[in-house]
Scaffold this motif. Structure first.
Motif, PDB file in Angstrom:
ATOM      1  N   GLN A  13       0.838  -1.199   0.000  1.00 17.37           N
ATOM      2  CA  GLN A  13       0.000   0.000   0.000  1.00 17.37           C
ATOM      3  C   GLN A  13       0.875   1.253   0.000  1.00 17.37           C
ATOM      4  O   GLN A  13       2.027   1.227   0.452  1.00 17.37           O
ATOM      5  N   ALA A  14       0.314   2.333  -0.481  1.00 16.81           N
ATOM      6  CA  ALA A  14       1.018   3.611  -0.466  1.00 16.81           C
ATOM      7  C   ALA A  14       1.467   3.943   0.954  1.00 16.81           C
ATOM      8  O   ALA A  14       0.714   3.737   1.915  1.00 16.81           O
ATOM      9  N   LEU A  85       6.510   4.551  -0.136  1.00 16.28           N
ATOM     10  CA  LEU A  85       6.213   4.233  -1.528  1.00 16.28           C
ATOM     11  C   LEU A  85       4.941   4.931  -1.994  1.00 16.28           C
ATOM     12  O   LEU A  85       3.986   5.113  -1.223  1.00 16.28           O
ATOM     13  N   LYS A  86       4.954   5.309  -3.264  1.00 16.50           N
ATOM     14  CA  LYS A  86       3.834   5.997  -3.894  1.00 16.50           C
ATOM     15  C   LYS A  86       3.343   5.175  -5.078  1.00 16.50           C
ATOM     16  O   LYS A  86       4.116   4.394  -5.661  1.00 16.50           O
ATOM     17  N   PRO A  87       2.091   5.360  -5.474  1.00 16.37           N
ATOM     18  CA  PRO A  87       1.591   4.622  -6.647  1.00 16.37           C
ATOM     19  C   PRO A  87       2.456   4.836  -7.887  1.00 16.37           C
ATOM     20  O   PRO A  87       2.614   3.908  -8.696  1.00 16.37           O
ATOM     21  N   GLU A  88       3.039   6.006  -8.030  1.00 15.44           N
ATOM     22  CA  GLU A  88       3.877   6.268  -9.199  1.00 15.44           C
ATOM     23  C   GLU A  88       5.215   5.530  -9.165  1.00 15.44           C
ATOM     24  O   GLU A  88       5.964   5.569 -10.138  1.00 15.44           O
ATOM     25  N   ASP A  89       5.513   4.850  -8.074  1.00 18.25           N
ATOM     26  CA  ASP A  89       6.698   3.994  -8.016  1.00 18.25           C
ATOM     27  C   ASP A  89       6.434   2.619  -8.622  1.00 18.25           C
ATOM     28  O   ASP A  89       7.365   1.819  -8.759  1.00 18.25           O
ATOM     29  N   THR A  90       5.194   2.352  -8.971  1.00 19.91           N
ATOM     30  CA  THR A  90       4.843   1.072  -9.572  1.00 19.91           C
ATOM     31  C   THR A  90       5.591   0.867 -10.878  1.00 19.91           C
ATOM     32  O   THR A  90       5.537   1.713 -11.777  1.00 19.91           O
ATOM     33  N   ALA A  91       6.312  -0.247 -10.975  1.00 18.15           N
ATOM     34  CA  ALA A  91       7.133  -0.533 -12.152  1.00 18.15           C
ATOM     35  C   ALA A  91       7.778  -1.900 -11.980  1.00 18.15           C
ATOM     36  O   ALA A  91       7.725  -2.493 -10.900  1.00 18.15           O
ATOM     37  N   GLN A 113      16.484 -10.187 -14.138  1.00 17.71           N
ATOM     38  CA  GLN A 113      15.272 -10.530 -14.884  1.00 17.71           C
ATOM     39  C   GLN A 113      14.131  -9.567 -14.603  1.00 17.71           C
ATOM     40  O   GLN A 113      13.131  -9.562 -15.317  1.00 17.71           O
ATOM     41  N   GLY A 114      14.279  -8.764 -13.570  1.00 21.75           N
ATOM     42  CA  GLY A 114      13.238  -7.807 -13.205  1.00 21.75           C
ATOM     43  C   GLY A 114      12.312  -8.350 -12.129  1.00 21.75           C
ATOM     44  O   GLY A 114      12.014  -9.542 -12.086  1.00 21.75           O
ATOM     45  N   THR A 115      11.879  -7.462 -11.261  1.00 22.11           N
ATOM     46  CA  THR A 115      10.925  -7.828 -10.215  1.00 22.11           C
ATOM     47  C   THR A 115       9.844  -6.752 -10.140  1.00 22.11           C
ATOM     48  O   THR A 115      10.148  -5.557 -10.183  1.00 22.11           O
ATOM     49  N   GLN A 116       8.611  -7.189 -10.071  1.00 20.93           N
ATOM     50  CA  GLN A 116       7.480  -6.249 -10.102  1.00 20.93           C
ATOM     51  C   GLN A 116       7.266  -5.619  -8.733  1.00 20.93           C
ATOM     52  O   GLN A 116       7.197  -6.323  -7.713  1.00 20.93           O
ATOM     53  N   VAL A 117       7.141  -4.312  -8.730  1.00 20.78           N
ATOM     54  CA  VAL A 117       6.739  -3.571  -7.535  1.00 20.78           C
ATOM     55  C   VAL A 117       5.446  -2.851  -7.862  1.00 20.78           C
ATOM     56  O   VAL A 117       5.391  -2.071  -8.820  1.00 20.78           O
ATOM     57  N   THR A 118       4.417  -3.128  -7.084  1.00 24.07           N
ATOM     58  CA  THR A 118       3.112  -2.503  -7.292  1.00 24.07           C
ATOM     59  C   THR A 118       2.699  -1.800  -6.007  1.00 24.07           C
ATOM     60  O   THR A 118       2.662  -2.420  -4.943  1.00 24.07           O
ATOM     61  N   VAL A 119       2.397  -0.514  -6.123  1.00 26.69           N
ATOM     62  CA  VAL A 119       1.986   0.284  -4.974  1.00 26.69           C
ATOM     63  C   VAL A 119       0.542   0.703  -5.187  1.00 26.69           C
ATOM     64  O   VAL A 119       0.224   1.412  -6.140  1.00 26.69           O
ATOM     65  N   SER A 120      -0.325   0.258  -4.295  1.00 24.52           N
ATOM     66  CA  SER A 120      -1.740   0.589  -4.398  1.00 24.52           C
ATOM     67  C   SER A 120      -2.065   1.857  -3.611  1.00 24.52           C
ATOM     68  O   SER A 120      -1.452   2.132  -2.582  1.00 24.52           O
ATOM     69  N   SER A 121      -3.034   2.581  -4.108  1.00 28.90           N
ATOM     70  CA  SER A 121      -3.397   3.856  -3.453  1.00 28.90           C
ATOM     71  C   SER A 121      -4.454   3.649  -2.383  1.00 28.90           C
ATOM     72  O   SER A 121      -5.031   2.587  -2.254  1.00 28.90           O
TER      73      SER A 121
END
Length: 121
Positions: A13-14, A85-91, A113-121
């Motif tokens: 979460q944010a 963390l902010k939603p705009e950090d999602t990447a 290989q990359g790792t997903q970070v998802t920040v919900s508002s």
């Protein structure tokens, strides 16, 4: 062969925190700069933060004061502590390393290989 293996992504979460890790594996390695990049959907990949072997840090303004990059040279590992963390950090976050190998001498730039970070508002 050099491999960068990332871990630590996920959904948060944010306002929350995550810590990413990236370990380089292979024999006879000497790693110069290590760092983190990210790529949001529909956008270009951008530098988040990098750290030289001696500890000099370069980071993008949008993460200054919130993200901290560090490394353990003995473990050939780089970390990214992400706070507030902010939603705009999602990447998708990618590890990057400038690696020298001995016997024979080679130098290359490697990506995880990359790792997903998802920040919900």
């Amino acid at each position: 062969q050099v491999q960068l293996v990332e871990s630590g992504g996920g959904l948060v979460q944010a306002g929350g925190s995550l810590r990413l890790s990236c370990a380089a594996s292979g024999s006879n390695l000497f790693i110069n700069a290590m760092g983190w990049y990210r790529q949001a959907l529909g956008k270009e990949r951008e530098l988040v933060a990098s750290i030289s072997r001696s500890g000099k840090i370069n980071s993008t303004d949008s993460v200054t004061g919130r993200f901290t990059v560090s490394r353990d040279n003995a473990k050939n590992t780089v970390y990214l502590q992400m706070n507030s963390l902010k939603p705009e950090d999602t990447a998708v976050y990618y590890c990057n390393a400038d690696v020298i190998r001995f016997g024979p001498f080679t130098r290359g730039n490697y990506w995880g290989q990359g790792t997903q970070v998802t920040v919900s508002s």
